[in-house]
Design an enzyme around this catalytic site. Structure first.
Site, PDB file in Angstrom:
ATOM      1  N   ASN A   1     -37.074  15.350 -25.127  1.00  0.00           N
ATOM      2  CA  ASN A   1     -36.403  15.013 -23.870  1.00  0.00           C
ATOM      3  C   ASN A   1     -34.992  15.589 -23.953  1.00  0.00           C
ATOM      4  OD1 ASN A   1     -35.121  13.836 -21.719  1.00  0.00           O
ATOM      5  ND2 ASN A   1     -35.367  11.713 -22.423  1.00  0.00           N
ATOM      6  N   TRP A   2     -34.762  16.655 -23.211  1.00  0.00           N
ATOM      7  CA  TRP A   2     -33.467  17.351 -23.315  1.00  0.00           C
ATOM      8  C   TRP A   2     -32.339  16.606 -22.608  1.00  0.00           C
ATOM      9  CZ3 TRP A   2     -34.837  23.263 -22.281  1.00  0.00           C
ATOM     10  CH2 TRP A   2     -35.684  23.702 -23.309  1.00  0.00           C
ATOM     11  N   LYS A   3     -32.695  15.596 -21.828  1.00  0.00           N
ATOM     12  CA  LYS A   3     -31.692  14.856 -21.047  1.00  0.00           C
ATOM     13  C   LYS A   3     -30.839  15.851 -20.253  1.00  0.00           C
ATOM     14  CE  LYS A   3     -32.237  11.064 -24.246  1.00  0.00           C
ATOM     15  NZ  LYS A   3     -31.697   9.889 -24.919  1.00  0.00           N
TER      16      LYS A   3
ATOM     17  N   HIS B   1     -37.606   5.957 -18.274  1.00  0.00           N
ATOM     18  CA  HIS B   1     -36.728   6.053 -19.442  1.00  0.00           C
ATOM     19  C   HIS B   1     -35.640   4.976 -19.347  1.00  0.00           C
ATOM     20  CE1 HIS B   1     -33.812   7.561 -22.335  1.00  0.00           C
ATOM     21  NE2 HIS B   1     -34.824   8.189 -22.887  1.00  0.00           N
TER      22      HIS B   1
ATOM     23  N   GLU C   1     -32.586   5.057 -19.902  1.00  0.00           N
ATOM     24  CA  GLU C   1     -31.354   5.485 -19.217  1.00  0.00           C
ATOM     25  C   GLU C   1     -31.527   5.401 -17.705  1.00  0.00           C
ATOM     26  OE1 GLU C   1     -30.973   9.185 -21.354  1.00  0.00           O
ATOM     27  OE2 GLU C   1     -30.505   8.042 -23.161  1.00  0.00           O
TER      28      GLU C   1
ATOM     29  N   GLU D   1     -39.396   2.987 -26.941  1.00  0.00           N
ATOM     30  CA  GLU D   1     -38.042   3.414 -27.294  1.00  0.00           C
ATOM     31  C   GLU D   1     -37.119   2.201 -27.281  1.00  0.00           C
ATOM     32  OE1 GLU D   1     -37.485   7.915 -26.392  1.00  0.00           O
ATOM     33  OE2 GLU D   1     -36.889   6.778 -24.632  1.00  0.00           O
TER      34      GLU D   1
ATOM     35  N   GLY E   1     -29.969   7.471 -29.595  1.00  0.00           N
ATOM     36  CA  GLY E   1     -28.705   8.190 -29.724  1.00  0.00           C
ATOM     37  C   GLY E   1     -27.694   7.490 -30.623  1.00  0.00           C
TER      38      GLY E   1
ATOM     39  N   SER F   1     -33.665   8.123 -32.236  1.00  0.00           N
ATOM     40  CA  SER F   1     -33.120   8.731 -33.455  1.00  0.00           C
ATOM     41  C   SER F   1     -34.189   9.269 -34.406  1.00  0.00           C
ATOM     42  CB  SER F   1     -32.186   7.747 -34.183  1.00  0.00           C
ATOM     43  OG  SER F   1     -31.116   7.380 -33.335  1.00  0.00           O
TER      44      SER F   1
ATOM     45  N   GLY G   1     -34.849  12.839 -28.516  1.00  0.00           N
ATOM     46  CA  GLY G   1     -33.707  13.226 -27.693  1.00  0.00           C
ATOM     47  C   GLY G   1     -32.852  14.248 -28.420  1.00  0.00           C
ATOM     48  N   GLY G   2     -31.762  13.776 -29.047  1.00  0.00           N
ATOM     49  CA  GLY G   2     -30.774  14.660 -29.683  1.00  0.00           C
ATOM     50  C   GLY G   2     -31.371  15.755 -30.558  1.00  0.00           C
TER      51      GLY G   2
HETATM   52  P1  13P Z   1     -32.476  10.173 -29.444  1.00  0.00           P
HETATM   53  O1  13P Z   1     -33.575  10.873 -30.186  1.00  0.00           O
HETATM   54  O2  13P Z   1     -31.267  11.021 -29.192  1.00  0.00           O
HETATM   55  O3  13P Z   1     -32.160   8.843 -30.056  1.00  0.00           O
HETATM   56  O4  13P Z   1     -33.059   9.856 -27.970  1.00  0.00           O
HETATM   57  C1  13P Z   1     -34.283   9.227 -27.842  1.00  0.00           C
HETATM   58  C2  13P Z   1     -34.683   9.279 -26.409  1.00  0.00           C
HETATM   59  O5  13P Z   1     -34.096   8.631 -25.565  1.00  0.00           O
HETATM   60  C3  13P Z   1     -35.790  10.180 -26.036  1.00  0.00           C
HETATM   61  O6  13P Z   1     -36.219   9.933 -24.740  1.00  0.00           O
END
Ligand code: 13P
Length: 250
Positions: free
Chosen positions: A9-11, A94, A96, A166, A172, A212, A233-234
Site C-alpha cells: 500500500n503506497w499510501k 483502511h 487511515e 492491521e 508506521g 510494520s 506500507g512503508g
Molecule cells: P506500515 O507497514 O508502514 O506499518 O503500514 C501498514 C499499512 O497501513 C498497510 O496498509
C-alpha cells in the site's frame, strides 16, 4: 494450504513517473515470486504502473474507491473507472480512511458490495486502536468490523475477499504485533467467518497481517498458521525492502 497474497500500500507516495520506474524495478526483482503480488498506488499513478508491470507477476490495486457508481460526487473515483484502468483489487476500510476521513462500517460495506458487483477483488481492512486493545475490546471491534463490513456478501463472493488485520497501533510505528498476537487475532477473525459462512469459506479465506512488516519479521509472521500474507506500507516503497518480503519463501 491457503493461497498467499503480499500487497504494498503506497499510501500518498509516488508520482506517476516515480511509480512507473519503481514498479519496473520491482517487477524484475520479484519475477520468481510464488505468491500473489499486488501494489496499490495513488489514483493518478495507477495508469503508469499498470503499463510498467504489463507482462509481469505484479497486479495493480487501488487504495480506495467511491461508494457510488457515477454522478455528482466531486473528487471521487468509481469502481468502473478503476476497472477500465487495469485495477483488479481494491483496499477498503483502511484504518487511515476510518480515522482521518470518518469512514463507517456501513459506508465501507457499500463499497465492498459495489466493488464485487463491478468484478473487483477486495482487501477489507480491520483492526483495533491501542485504546480499544487496552480496554479489552479487541474481539468486539474485530467482530463488528467483519460482520458489518461483510453484511449481505454471499458465500460465493467470499472467494474474492481478502481480510487484512492491521492493528492501528502497529501501523508506521515500527511496533509489530508479535507473531502469536497477530495469529490469535487472525484465528478469531477466521472463527467469525466460520460462524457467518461455514468452515470451507473460513478455511480458504486469505487473512493478511499489516503493521510494520519488514524483511526481518516477515518469515516469523508467515510461519503462523492463520497468517496468509502481508499488507505492507512503508517497506513497500523500497525495492530492497519489498522484494525480500514478497520472496520470503523463495
Ligand atoms: P506500515 O507497514 O508502514 O506499518 O503500514 C501498514 C499499512 O497501513 C498497510 O496498509
Amino acid at each position: 494450504m491457503r493461497n498467499v497474497c503480499i500487497a504494498g500500500n503506497w499510501k500518498m507516495n509516488m508520482t506517476p513517473s516515480e511509480g512507473a520506474a519503481f514498479a519496473k524495478a520491482l517487477a524484475e526483482a520479484v519475477k520468481d515470486a510464488t505468491v500473489r503480488v499486488v501494489v496499490a498506488p495513488p489514483f493518478v499513478t495507477i495508469a503508469s504502473v499498470v503499463e510498467a508491470v504489463d507482462g509481469s507477476v505484479i497486479e495493480v490495486g487501488a487504495q480506495n474507491m467511491s461508494d457510488q457508481l457515477s454522478g455528482a460526487y466531486t473528487g471521487e473515483v468509481s469502481a468502473p473507472m478503476l476497472k477500465e484502468t487495469g485495477v483488479s483489487i481494491v483496499i477498503l476500510g483502511h484504518s487511515e480512511r476510518r480515522a482521518l476521513y470518518g469512514e463507517t462500517d456501513a459506508f465501507i460495506n457499500r463499497k465492498v458490495k459495489l466493488a464485487l458487483e463491478q468484478d473487483l477483488d477486495v482487501i477489507l481492512c480491520v483492526g483495533e486502536t491501542l485504546e480499544e486493545r487496552e480496554a479489552g475490546k479487541l474481539e468486539e471491534v474485530l467482530k463488528r468490523q467483519v460482520v458489518e463490513g461483510l453484511r449481505d456478501i454471499s458465500a460465493q463472493s467470499m472467494a474474492r475477499i481478502i481480510v487484512a488485520y492491521e492493528p492501528v497501533w502497529a501501523i508506521g510505528t515500527g511496533k509489530t504485533a508479535t507473531p502469536d498476537d497477530a495469529n490469535s487475532a487472525h484465528a478469531f477473525i477466521r472463527s467469525e467467518i466460520d460462524k457467518l459462512y461455514g468452515k470451507s469459506v473460513a478455511e480458504s479465506l486469505i487473512i493478511q497481517y499489516g503493521g510494520s512488516v519488514k524483511p526481518s519479521n516477515v518469515k516469523d509472521l508467515m510461519a503462523m498458521e492463520h497468517i496468509d500474507g502481508a499488507l505492507v506500507g512503508g517497506a513497500s516503497l523500497s525495492v530492497e525492502q519489498f522484494a525480500p518480503i514478497v520472496r520470503y519463501n523463495v
